[in-house]
Motif scaffolding. Structure first.
Motif, PDB file in Angstrom:
ATOM      1  N   LYS A 156     -13.814   7.401 -58.160  1.00  0.00           N
ATOM      2  CA  LYS A 156     -14.054   7.250 -56.731  1.00  0.00           C
ATOM      3  C   LYS A 156     -14.367   8.608 -56.102  1.00  0.00           C
ATOM      4  O   LYS A 156     -15.280   8.737 -55.282  1.00  0.00           O
ATOM      5  N   TYR A 187      -9.436   5.501 -62.142  1.00  0.00           N
ATOM      6  CA  TYR A 187     -10.136   4.833 -61.041  1.00  0.00           C
ATOM      7  C   TYR A 187     -10.331   5.808 -59.876  1.00  0.00           C
ATOM      8  O   TYR A 187     -11.418   5.889 -59.291  1.00  0.00           O
ATOM      9  N   MET A 222     -18.437   1.716 -56.406  1.00  0.00           N
ATOM     10  CA  MET A 222     -17.488   0.754 -56.951  1.00  0.00           C
ATOM     11  C   MET A 222     -17.775  -0.655 -56.442  1.00  0.00           C
ATOM     12  O   MET A 222     -17.944  -0.876 -55.242  1.00  0.00           O
TER      13      MET A 222
END
Length: 498
Positions: free
Chosen positions: A463, A459, A469
């Motif tokens: 990012k 994740y 997102m």
């Protein structure tokens, strides 16, 4: 070099040293020689290193910084500017921090807001962390001096170091599991740090039997439990806006041997803390010390919790056991007490960007139903949800979900330092090699791992690469293989062939 010093200056106008009066030239020369000598002596005294000591018995690292610049030093700098430049005592419009290994410069204009250099940066180098820590320390002293007759001794926006050390395997030397909370108590620690236990600030079966009937480990906490914990730590937070003075900057770090600080970063972000104020130190506590950072080196064992001023929220002292938050006690006394209103500002009640087993089952079934004919050359299904599995050897050893793409978390971290994320280009290559277009916001992605910890590496990497997102296109499966792979779960699985 004369130890570790800090020199803060303003830009001064150049002045001619030629006399415009009838004063004899020999008198002017004597005056300038005397002034130069006095200036250098004053600077030598004021530049002597002064170490920051959070407690008298603390043993600090090699780095030290002068605490203040006396007013007369500025006057001397103004009058004898050419001499100071000649002796290199002045760095124009800058502050230079020297350590045994490197130095960095920061604009004087940013001193009024020590967080301006890190706002919006997720990954911070060791030197960036040391720099903002030193500036924050000095701003605390200035704020206390400016508010000497006031009860407001701490500025509204704080810098908080959070120790997120957590070990998933025994120590390779002793073959025993390390105790991160005990290591935090004995020290060393970063200045005024808090220790956050992901297994304690969680929806455990003990505290939430209805939410977690299967007894899964470190499941994401409820919004209220997280807010209570932040109040206990004295951390102010929430979504914030711009440079909101009432949202603290949090820097997460860990000791060498710990790997999963991205999980603590995700905890803060998913529970509503302003993502521009949640940072990951790229390197370990030991790296910090080696680069000259200051530490607390005294033990908290046998001490009163109030001795580390500013590390415990007002009225929460009794919930700490020698520096460690007792979440169970906090829960039983405050969680179901409606009169207790949390100060931490966040409207998040359920962790963001989290999905459950049913969402994963829907994605797997869609993959299986479309059949081989609709799968593209990379084994993926067009216009469908991608499942990324970030486990290490467990992916092949224990089995995996149909359609899952293996991207080990260890490959996302530096081979030399597992607490440092790889450069962007290397991260991008890892995703491209697996046919994953992280920059396509229409591509839905679910991340899974062993127990919802290493998945946060994936994740975080997306990012950092700039993926847009949303709660619809990027989610973490909180239960992960710990739930999916259970013997009593009738979920589609692909087991290793013997």
């Amino acid at each position: 070099m004369m130890g570790a010093t800090k020199i803060a200056t303003r830009r001064y106008p150049r002045h001619s040293l030629q006399s415009t009066s009838s004063t004899p030239s020999w008198a002017v020369a004597c005056f300038l020689i005397t002034l130069s000598f006095v200036t250098k002596r004053c600077l030598a005294l004021t530049a002597a290193p002064v170490t920051y000591n959070a407690k008298p018995q603390a043993v600090l690292s090699p780095m030290s910084v002068s605490r203040s610049v006396p007013p007369f030093r500025g006057v001397l700098a103004y009058v004898s500017h050419p001499f100071l430049l000649h002796h290199r005592y002045i760095a124009r419009n800058s502050v230079t921090l020297h350590s045994s290994s490197s130095s960095i410069s920061i604009d004087v204009d940013d001193i009024s807001n020590p967080f301006s250099k890190i706002h919006g940066k997720t990954l911070l180098s060791i030197q960036e962390c040391i720099s903002v820590s030193n500036f924050y320390r000095d701003s605390l002293q200035k704020h206390a001096n400016d508010n000497e007759n006031s009860q407001n001794k701490i500025p509204p926006q704080k810098l908080v170091f959070v120790d997120g050390s957590w070990y998933h395997r025994p120590d390779p030397i002793t073959n025993l599991f390390r105790n991160p909370s005990l290591e935090f108590q004995t020290g060393p620690r970063l200045p005024n740090a808090r220790y956050l236990d992901m297994d304690a600030i969680a929806s455990s079966q003990e505290l939430f039997p209805e939410r977690n009937p299967k007894g899964l480990m470190h499941m994401m906490p409820t919004g209220r439990l997280f807010r209570l914990a932040m109040d206990a730590f004295g951390i102010s937070g929430g979504a914030g806006s711009g440079m909101d003075d009432h949202v603290d900057h949090v820097i997460i770090y860990a000791k060498r041997g710990a790997l999963f600080t991205p999980r603590i970063w995700f905890l803060f972000v998913s529970m509503g803390h302003d993502p521009d104020r949640v940072h990951l130190m790229q390197g370990s506590l030991e790296d910090w010390i080696e680069e000259g950072g200051e530490v607390e080196d005294f033990s908290l064992l046998g001490s009163e919790d109030g001795e580390r001023e500013g590390t415990v929220g007002y009225g929460f002292e009794r919930f700490f056991d020698q520096g460690i938050l007792n979440v169970t006690r906090l829960f039983h006394e405050y969680y179901h007490t409606e009169e207790v209103q949390t100060r931490y500002r966040s409207s998040v009640e359920e962790a963001l960007n989290i999905c459950g087993k049913q969402d994963v089952l829907n994605a797997v079934n869609a993959f299986l139903e479309q059949g081989e004919s609709k799968r593209n050359g990379d084994g993926l299904v067009d216009d469908n949800t991608i499942i990324i599995d970030t486990r290490g050897s467990g992916y092949k050893r224990k089995g995996h979900m149909p359609s899952a793409i293996h991207l080990p978390y260890s490959q996302l971290a530096s081979a030399d330092n597992p607490l440092v994320l790889r450069p962007k280009e290397e991260l991008r290559k890892l995703f491209i090699e697996r046919g994953i277009d992280v920059m396509n916001p229409k591509q839905k992605i679910i991340l899974s791992c062993g127990s919802g910890v290493s998945v946060c590496h994936g994740y975080l990497a997306m990012k950092i690469l700039g993926r847009e997102m949303t709660e619809e296109n990027t989610r973490i499966y909180d239960g992960s293989w710990m739930e999916w792979g259970r013997d009593d779960e009738d979920n589609p699985k692909i087991f290793p062939t013997i």
